[in-house]
Design a protein around this motif. Sequence first.
Motif, PDB file in Angstrom:
ATOM      1  N   GLN A  37       0.835  -1.189   0.000  1.00  0.00           N
ATOM      2  CA  GLN A  37       0.000   0.000   0.000  1.00  0.00           C
ATOM      3  C   GLN A  37       0.871   1.241   0.000  1.00  0.00           C
ATOM      4  OE1 GLN A  37      -2.537   0.629   3.463  1.00  0.00           O
ATOM      5  NE2 GLN A  37      -4.069   1.665   2.224  1.00  0.00           N
ATOM      6  N   GLY A  40      -2.185   6.959   0.872  1.00  0.00           N
ATOM      7  CA  GLY A  40      -3.401   7.498   0.271  1.00  0.00           C
ATOM      8  C   GLY A  40      -4.008   6.637  -0.817  1.00  0.00           C
ATOM      9  N   GLU A  41      -3.521   5.429  -0.978  1.00  0.00           N
ATOM     10  CA  GLU A  41      -4.046   4.542  -2.009  1.00  0.00           C
ATOM     11  C   GLU A  41      -4.476   3.207  -1.414  1.00  0.00           C
ATOM     12  OE1 GLU A  41      -1.104   6.333  -5.492  1.00  0.00           O
ATOM     13  OE2 GLU A  41      -1.381   4.176  -5.293  1.00  0.00           O
ATOM     14  N   GLY A  42      -5.142   2.406  -2.228  1.00  0.00           N
ATOM     15  CA  GLY A  42      -5.554   1.088  -1.766  1.00  0.00           C
ATOM     16  C   GLY A  42      -4.435   0.075  -1.909  1.00  0.00           C
ATOM     17  N   PRO A  43      -4.480  -1.015  -1.142  1.00  0.00           N
ATOM     18  CA  PRO A  43      -3.475  -2.074  -1.270  1.00  0.00           C
ATOM     19  C   PRO A  43      -3.517  -2.719  -2.645  1.00  0.00           C
ATOM     20  CG  PRO A  43      -4.743  -2.304   0.762  1.00  0.00           C
ATOM     21  CD  PRO A  43      -5.447  -1.291  -0.080  1.00  0.00           C
TER      22      PRO A  43
END
Lengths: 112, 113
Positions: A37, A40-43
Amino acid sequence: GQQLNQSPQSMFIQEGEDVSMNCTSSSIFNTWLWYKQDPGEGPVLLIALYKAGELTSNGRLTAQFGITRKDSFLNISASIPSDVGIYFCAGSAGAGSYQLTFGKGTKLSVIP
Amino acid sequence: DGGITQSPKYLFRKEGQNVTLSCEQNLNHDAMYWYRQDPGQGLRLIYYSQIVNDFQKGDIAEGYSVSREKKESFPLTVTSAQKNPTAFYLCASSISGINQPQHFGDGTRLSIL
């Protein structure tokens, strides 16, 4: 409920070094997954493991499904700055369950 | 390209207000999930749905509600009953069947005004 212990919690390494992290469980899992991850982003899924003893590579990343089915390891070789992020392990006990149990993550920092 | 779209990216909630987070996927996945992520913590499951018009509570469902009227959509409502809603919310989907990897959207960060 099931718990995953992921270690180390954080690590600082020099660019070019190899990295190793692991997850252990109090119970048996049928699937192990490794995600990365960025802030500020998704895994993002890196590697999926489905069989005890399985060793799978994805570029410089290698992950193993432990023989006891209670642990998994992720190795990163020759680290580069873009490897920075949080790495999560996740396990599925199967047996009709769709749920994943997540570790708390390993925060990797790479010093150029 | 196929993927999972979460919106908005940032959301602010006033005290006592319900807010709804959107999650849409075009991967033709049957199963969809909502997770909550707090700093330094792993992901905790709020709700999941294996099929349209059906959903199940996860580990921390209190103060949240969901619906699954369409295969591609799984909105999450954070109700006023959720007293600590500030968190990063992640939606995921997977093909049906056990042990299938979940694929994630880019998340919505919810804050309280």
